[in-house]
Design a protein around this motif. Structure first.
Motif, short mmCIF file in Angstrom:
data_model
loop_
_atom_site.label_atom_id
_atom_site.label_comp_id
_atom_site.label_asym_id
_atom_site.label_seq_id
_atom_site.Cartn_x
_atom_site.Cartn_y
_atom_site.Cartn_z
N GLY A 186 8.90 17.43 -19.34
CA GLY A 186 9.94 17.11 -18.37
C GLY A 186 9.45 16.44 -17.12
O GLY A 186 10.25 16.17 -16.22
N SER A 187 8.16 16.18 -17.03
CA SER A 187 7.62 15.51 -15.84
C SER A 187 8.09 14.06 -15.80
O SER A 187 8.37 13.45 -16.83
CB SER A 187 6.10 15.57 -15.84
N ARG A 188 8.15 13.51 -14.60
CA ARG A 188 8.62 12.14 -14.42
C ARG A 188 7.47 11.15 -14.59
O ARG A 188 6.30 11.50 -14.40
CB ARG A 188 9.27 11.98 -13.05
N ALA A 189 7.81 9.91 -14.94
CA ALA A 189 6.81 8.86 -15.11
C ALA A 189 6.61 8.12 -13.79
O ALA A 189 7.57 7.59 -13.22
CB ALA A 189 7.25 7.88 -16.20
N TRP A 190 5.37 8.09 -13.31
CA TRP A 190 5.06 7.47 -12.03
C TRP A 190 4.04 6.35 -12.23
O TRP A 190 3.13 6.46 -13.04
CB TRP A 190 4.48 8.50 -11.07
N GLN A 191 4.21 5.26 -11.46
CA GLN A 191 3.32 4.11 -11.54
C GLN A 191 2.64 3.88 -10.20
O GLN A 191 3.31 3.69 -9.18
CB GLN A 191 4.11 2.86 -11.93
N PRO A 192 1.30 3.91 -10.15
CA PRO A 192 0.60 3.64 -8.88
C PRO A 192 0.90 2.23 -8.37
O PRO A 192 0.93 1.27 -9.16
CB PRO A 192 -0.88 3.79 -9.26
N GLN A 193 1.10 2.11 -7.07
CA GLN A 193 1.38 0.82 -6.45
C GLN A 193 0.21 0.33 -5.61
O GLN A 193 -0.33 -0.74 -5.83
CB GLN A 193 2.64 0.93 -5.59
N TYR A 194 -0.20 1.12 -4.62
CA TYR A 194 -1.38 0.76 -3.83
C TYR A 194 -1.99 2.00 -3.20
O TYR A 194 -1.35 3.03 -3.07
CB TYR A 194 -1.08 -0.31 -2.78
N ALA A 195 -3.27 1.85 -2.85
CA ALA A 195 -4.06 2.95 -2.30
C ALA A 195 -4.55 2.57 -0.90
O ALA A 195 -4.91 1.42 -0.65
CB ALA A 195 -5.25 3.26 -3.21
N PHE A 196 -4.59 3.55 -0.02
CA PHE A 196 -4.98 3.27 1.36
C PHE A 196 -5.46 4.54 2.05
O PHE A 196 -5.16 5.66 1.62
CB PHE A 196 -3.78 2.70 2.14
N THR A 197 -6.22 4.36 3.11
CA THR A 197 -6.54 5.42 4.04
C THR A 197 -5.76 5.15 5.33
O THR A 197 -5.12 4.11 5.47
CB THR A 197 -8.04 5.48 4.36
N LEU A 198 -5.82 6.08 6.27
CA LEU A 198 -5.11 5.90 7.53
C LEU A 198 -6.00 5.26 8.60
O LEU A 198 -5.71 5.37 9.80
CB LEU A 198 -4.56 7.25 8.01
N GLU A 199 -7.06 4.61 8.18
CA GLU A 199 -7.91 3.87 9.12
C GLU A 199 -7.12 2.72 9.75
O GLU A 199 -6.52 1.91 9.02
CB GLU A 199 -9.12 3.30 8.40
N PRO A 200 -7.09 2.63 11.08
CA PRO A 200 -6.34 1.54 11.72
C PRO A 200 -7.01 0.19 11.51
O PRO A 200 -8.24 0.07 11.59
CB PRO A 200 -6.35 1.92 13.20
N PHE A 201 -6.22 -0.82 11.25
CA PHE A 201 -6.70 -2.20 11.20
C PHE A 201 -6.00 -2.98 12.31
O PHE A 201 -4.97 -2.56 12.83
CB PHE A 201 -6.40 -2.83 9.84
N GLU A 202 -6.59 -4.12 12.68
CA GLU A 202 -6.05 -4.95 13.75
C GLU A 202 -5.51 -6.25 13.17
O GLU A 202 -5.86 -6.65 12.05
CB GLU A 202 -7.13 -5.24 14.79
N GLN A 203 -4.68 -6.92 13.96
CA GLN A 203 -4.09 -8.18 13.49
C GLN A 203 -5.17 -9.20 13.13
O GLN A 203 -5.02 -9.96 12.18
CB GLN A 203 -3.15 -8.74 14.56
N VAL A 204 -6.26 -9.21 13.87
CA VAL A 204 -7.33 -10.17 13.59
C VAL A 204 -7.94 -9.95 12.20
O VAL A 204 -8.38 -10.89 11.54
CB VAL A 204 -8.41 -10.11 14.69
N ASP A 205 -7.96 -8.70 11.72
CA ASP A 205 -8.45 -8.43 10.37
C ASP A 205 -7.58 -9.13 9.34
O ASP A 205 -8.08 -9.69 8.35
CB ASP A 205 -8.44 -6.92 10.09
N PHE A 206 -6.28 -9.11 9.56
CA PHE A 206 -5.36 -9.71 8.59
C PHE A 206 -5.34 -11.24 8.69
O PHE A 206 -4.93 -11.91 7.74
CB PHE A 206 -3.97 -9.12 8.75
N GLU A 207 -5.77 -11.79 9.81
CA GLU A 207 -5.92 -13.24 9.87
C GLU A 207 -6.95 -13.70 8.83
O GLU A 207 -6.75 -14.70 8.15
CB GLU A 207 -6.36 -13.67 11.28
#
Length: 283
Positions: A186-207
């Motif tokens: 009876g368990s539901r089917a789950w699909q992983p989407q993405y993995a992350f930590t709570l480490e802060p990133f800055e806008q310059v990283d995404f540039e």
């Protein structure tokens, strides 16, 4: 130029059609997130031309708010983060590894932007993300709590903790895709989407990440068309030549497109996107 000079909250909220009270509460967060998802399409037309889209706020406003265009995660979530901060929320940028279809989390680099949002007076923190180009993405923010199941605008999600070598907890966002887990319990089917930590990133990283994803010939976004639109009734995805419609009742239909003119008309009429003149859309 400050964010307040480059970003017009009134214009943004008018564009996504949200007219609620401008108070930094959970109801506002959910409503603005859903309105953004249903109004601004996901698309990779710039990356398909091997051009890194600008993440500067005047350019994001011109493209996603004032033009018939959309964008991908860095554009969408930079715009939402700016709007949420203007409304009084606390926002931290996160970098995630997209793991849909991956054998191992470590096989994927951190290339996806998501947002950790703090609501004034609420000890709970929320994951917000209007830039994940997949049907397993969030329609509304979800509390960052491991082991509980959440539903937002008809989509189910949960977080699980994954083992890894780093000092921070590694969280995996999973989406409920219907049916059961296949083991008869009876368990539901789950699909992983993405993995992350709570480490802060800055806008310059995404540039830097943005430039890599938009120009690297091995990037999935430089290889073919990837466009999605979410409405209250359906999720519409154009991936390469294949158009997939997933309705809220669970029905799915697919068809292959072979004509450039048909693709251009589809982008215009169904996705609300005006493709650049002369751009080749089908590979």
């Amino acid at each position: 130029m400050s964010d307040s000079d480059a970003f017009d909250l009134d214009q943004y909220l008018a564009h996504i059609g949200w007219e609620g009270e401008r108070r930094a509460g959970l109801a506002t967060l959910r409503a603005v997130h859903l309105a953004h998802m249903r109004d601004i399409p996901f698309e990779n037309l710039d990356a398909l031309r091997r051009t890194a889209p600008s993440l500067e706020l005047p350019d994001l406003m011109a493209k996603l708010v004032h033009s018939r265009r959309g964008g991908y995660c860095y554009e969408h979530n930079t715009l939402l983060a700016t709007a949420l901060r203007a409304l009084g929320f606390g926002v931290t940028l996160l970098a995630a590894r997209v793991v849909v279809g991956a054998d191992r989390i470590e096989s994927r680099p951190r290339t996806h932007m998501a947002l950790l949002v703090e609501v004034p007076g609420d000890p709970q923190r929320y994951l917000a993300d209007v830039g994940f180009g997949a049907i397993g993405g969030l329609l509304e923010p979800v509390p960052v709590v491991v082991g509980e199941e959440f539903e937002g605008a008809g989509r189910g999600h949960r977080f699980v903790q994954a083992p890894h070598r780093g000092p921070l907890e590694l969280l995996v966002l999973q989406a409920y895709e219907g049916g059961d887990g296949g083991d008869g319990d009876g368990s539901r089917a789950w699909q992983p989407q993405y993995a992350f930590t709570l480490e802060p990133f800055e806008q310059v990283d995404f540039e830097v990440i943005n430039w890599h994803i938009a120009t690297n010939p091995r990037s999935p976004f430089t290889k073919g068309l990837f466009v999605q639109r979410v409405t209250p009734d359906r999720h519409l995805l154009l991936h390469g030549r294949v158009l997939t419609e997933t309705r809220v009742d669970g029905g799915v239909s697919e068809r292959e497109l072979t004509d450039e003119g048909e693709v251009r008309r589809l982008l215009d009429e169904e996705f609300g996107i005006e493709a650049p003149e002369g751009m080749k859309l089908l590979s």
